[in-house]
Design an enzyme around this catalytic site. Sequence first.
Site, PDB file in Angstrom:
ATOM      1  CB  THR A   1      12.570  -3.294   0.519  1.00  0.00           C
ATOM      2  OG1 THR A   1      12.132  -2.162  -0.190  1.00  0.00           O
ATOM      3  CG2 THR A   1      13.773  -2.954   1.363  1.00  0.00           C
ATOM      4  CB  THR A  54      12.311  -4.928  -5.574  1.00  0.00           C
ATOM      5  OG1 THR A  54      13.212  -5.332  -4.543  1.00  0.00           O
ATOM      6  CG2 THR A  54      12.562  -3.469  -5.918  1.00  0.00           C
TER       7      THR A  54
END
Length: 176
Positions: free
Chosen positions: A2, A163
């Site tokens: 992330t 992401t």
Amino acid sequence: MTTIVSVRRNGHVVIAGDGQATLGNTVMKGNVKKVRRLYNDKVIAGFAGGTADAFTLFELFERKLEMHQGHLVKAAVELAKDWRTDRMLRKLEALLAVADENASLIITGNGDVIQPENDLIAIGSGGPYAQAAARALLENTELSAREIAEKALGIAGDICIYTNHFHTIEELNSKA
């Protein structure tokens, strides 16, 4: 993994995160909220790493905040101590970015509590891209903390395959 980015500027602090959850090479969910408010909305926090691990850490951190009447640094140090020394917690794989009106911190499972330079935090797989983008924007523009975080997260999402462009953003007024 992330990307989580935190920026502090002109009386505001922001933590922003993307929403992608992966299992191996597969995107399992695209709208995970990895940023949240804690301790009566006086603290904002974001996580990079295992989702279940991070939610466990959020709960523990909120308990530490309650124990220390919302004192961010004391709560962070106590969480880091427990995380490093407890056999079960030591297995948790995540990083936390936390902020209140006074400080921005990174908390790791190694027992580290780091207050980064310029109150700029970028963690997770897209962290280096977001950090470079945010740093350039901080040094060369008059954009707000929120605008810088959004743009940095967008750039990380364009480059990092772990992401995405679903963003959760939380903002507080800041003294610093």
